[in-house]
Design an enzyme around this catalytic site. Structure first.
Site, PDB file in Angstrom:
ATOM      1  N   SER A  98       0.826  -1.194   0.000  1.00  0.00           N
ATOM      2  CA  SER A  98       0.000   0.000   0.000  1.00  0.00           C
ATOM      3  C   SER A  98       0.866   1.253   0.000  1.00  0.00           C
ATOM      4  CB  SER A  98      -0.930  -0.057   1.202  1.00  0.00           C
ATOM      5  OG  SER A  98      -2.003   0.814   1.027  1.00  0.00           O
ATOM      6  N   HIS A 113      -7.268  -6.148  -0.485  1.00  0.00           N
ATOM      7  CA  HIS A 113      -6.188  -5.173  -0.585  1.00  0.00           C
ATOM      8  C   HIS A 113      -4.845  -5.864  -0.469  1.00  0.00           C
ATOM      9  CE1 HIS A 113      -4.096  -1.470  -0.442  1.00  0.00           C
ATOM     10  NE2 HIS A 113      -3.873  -1.455   0.857  1.00  0.00           N
ATOM     11  N   ASP A 167      -8.956  -4.454  -5.937  1.00  0.00           N
ATOM     12  CA  ASP A 167      -8.433  -3.878  -4.695  1.00  0.00           C
ATOM     13  C   ASP A 167      -9.228  -2.615  -4.370  1.00  0.00           C
ATOM     14  OD1 ASP A 167      -6.849  -2.396  -2.790  1.00  0.00           O
ATOM     15  OD2 ASP A 167      -5.109  -3.599  -3.373  1.00  0.00           O
TER      16      ASP A 167
END
Length: 541
Positions: free
Chosen positions: A250, A510, A482
């Site tokens: 991320s 995710h 995602d």
């Protein structure tokens, strides 16, 4: 806190997100119970961008290959390791300059942890890990998951290492509001009806920003992603590695890509999982994430209506009908919050419930928990389950204490990019776009992006490309559905990086590494162990 290894890695956190995420108000669920969350959103950064398919701004310029003499004391310091955090783990403290342009102006102390390689075979050096955020504790991630849950063959060959970035957790954390003040902040109505509620929301964002400026004035100017990436290079040298090997999830992908852009000649094996797109402005980031969470909610809806315990209509219901039911539930809470049994007397408000639902969108493994929480709230007037999901997202413990996740998140995002909106009026003008992107979450996520508007420190960054010319092969991982880091961001970053190899996971959730796909895990493990990147166009399920 349950520190047992999770069967899958915590979801990672993205950098600028809608909800309060990224620079905005809420950021992420860290889920200690779910094992330190991996990636939530967070909201509110911005400049002008053209989107993931554009080429906004200049490319990030590489730093000189030689280390400036003024930085030599930092690159030659010695780390003093001590046992900490469980069997095999060691901790140390390193110093870095507060301001790289003025090294003599003072230091910051950063917390570092490692678990040395445990197996036979040729050592591959250090593998630095970062779970995202910004604001997520890399040390907690290392000790609770990566150092014990990464594949045995990876842990056998690499020293697993983490550093909490400047302003985060154990590394001189940014401080803003106390627990009671944070409770009030998280309960503010994020879908204001009229001028009075709009003023209350803006006032809460302003109070948050002012508190950060009051308690962390000096630090707020020096918690950018560029500075954190430079800190990683100091650590690389102190660990004795010629090149940096790294797995970031991320927001951790932005940090890793930034390192590659600044130090392409020192870039080793980099995995960027759940990629951010540095060419986007804050408003576009928030809008893209809003659409991503709508996609995730529709996937949850399709699954939910096939189950007997789904509180959102029967198996013939369409995603739109399920969304309508959810919106009616949120509106009912807006008018009449429900009891939760919380020791501090908190009730389930619309804002807390929305964050609870959003938190469950990061990982399909929490969908059952969400169904149970919705059943309790909608049928039994008991908001405890959704409040628990919201608390995990905000990293609030049972004693009413919050980690500094949200504070650090806002500090980094508001410094990295100018605000998504300059006034509440601009949010109101943008509401139709956000509502179109997500009828369920759009209004909440649009207003969440107001946070940086009142930030006491001007942004030092802007949207840019990262090319990292001359870097070794870099693996960029994107998940097609995602919710927090849309797949097209991974596509865009892979086009920007001169040596990128895009690895695609066709699925939900995710990030992708360590979440159940043998194809993904095998491709990444092979790259980390042998340096062989995935074949061009490789896709996994």
């Amino acid at each position: 806190m349950d520190t047992r290894p999770s069967p899958s890695p915590p979801p990672a956190r993205p950098r600028c997100s809608l909800l309060p995420l990224a620079a905005s108000r809420a950021t992420a669920r860290t889920a200690a119970a779910l094992l330190a969350a991996s990636a939530l959103l967070v909201s509110g950064c911005g400049v002008s961008g053209t989107g993931s398919d554009g080429t906004v701004g200049a490319a990030l310029a590489a730093l000189p290959m030689s280390t400036p003499s003024a930085l030599s004391p930092y690159y030659t310091q010695k780390l003093s390791w001590r046992e900490c955090g469980g069997p095999g783990f060691e901790c140390a403290t390193m110093k870095v300059p507060l301001d790289y342009d003025r090294p003599a102006s003072g230091d910051i102390k950063l917390a570092v942890a490692r678990k040395k390689a445990t197996g036979k075979g040729k050592p591959l050096g250090s593998l630095l890990v970062n779970p995202g955020g910004p604001g997520g504790s890399a040390i907690a991630y290392l000790q609770q998951y990566a150092g014990i849950g990464y594949p045995a063959e990876i842990r056998a060959r690499y020293d697993m290492v983490a550093v909490d970035p400047r302003g985060v957790a154990r590394s001189e954390p940014v401080e803003c509001l106390d627990g009671r003040q944070m409770d009030a902040f998280t309960e503010v109505d994020m879908t204001p009806d009229g001028a009075k509620e709009t003023d209350a929301l803006a006032g809460a964002d302003r109070k948050f920003a002012e508190a950060c400026g009051e308690h962390s004035a000096k630090l707020l100017r020096h918690v950018s992603t560029v500075e954190a990436a430079r800190d990683m290079d100091v650590l690389r040298e102190l660990l004795g590695d010629k090149k940096l090997n790294y797995v970031g999830a991320s927001y951790g992908t932005l940090l890793g890509a930034t390192y590659a852009g600044l130090f392409p000649h020192r870039t080793g094996r980099l995995v960027l999982d759940g990629a951010m797109d540095p060419s986007l402005d804050a408003r576009q980031v928030n809008l893209d994430q809003t659409a991503g969470f709508e996609t995730a909610f529709r996937a949850f809806s399709a699954d939910c209506v096939q189950r007997a315990d789904c509180p959102l209509d029967g198996k013939d219901a369409t995603p739109a009908q399920v969304g309508d039911r959810m919106q009616k539930f949120f509106r009912a809470l807006d008018a009449h919050p429900i009891p939760t049994g919380d020791a501090d007397g908190r009730r389930l408000t619309e804002s807390l419930a929305t964050i609870g639902v959003v938190a469950a969108m990061y990982d399909q493994s929490t969908w059952e928990q969400l169904r149970e929480a919705l059943n309790s709230a909608m049928d039994k007037n008991d908001g405890a389950g959704l409040l628990a999901l919201s608390d995990s997202y905000y990293e609030r413990d049972s004693r009413g204490h919050y980690s500094n996740l949200m504070m650090a998140n806002a500090a980094v995002n508001c410094l990295d990019l100018p605000p998504a909106f300059e006034s509440p009026e601009q949010v109101e003008q943008a509401l139709p776009q956000f509502e179109k992107a997500s009828p369920v979450f759009g209004p909440n996520l649009a207003w969440s992006a107001l946070n940086c508007t009142y930030w006491p420190v001007r942004a030092t960054g802007e949207p840019h490309r990262i090319e990292a010319k001359g870097a070794a092969p870099i693996v960029v991982v994107g998940t097609t559905r995602d919710p927090a880091t849309p797949y097209r961001w991974a596509q865009s970053l892979s086009r920007q990086l001169s040596s990128a190899h895009l690895l695609t996971y066709e699925g939900d959730g995710h990030t992708a590494y360590g979440r159940g796909s043998a194809c993904i895990d095998s491709a990444i493990n092979t790259y980390l162990l042998r340096g062989t990147p995935p074949a061009p166009g490789k896709r996994c399920t």
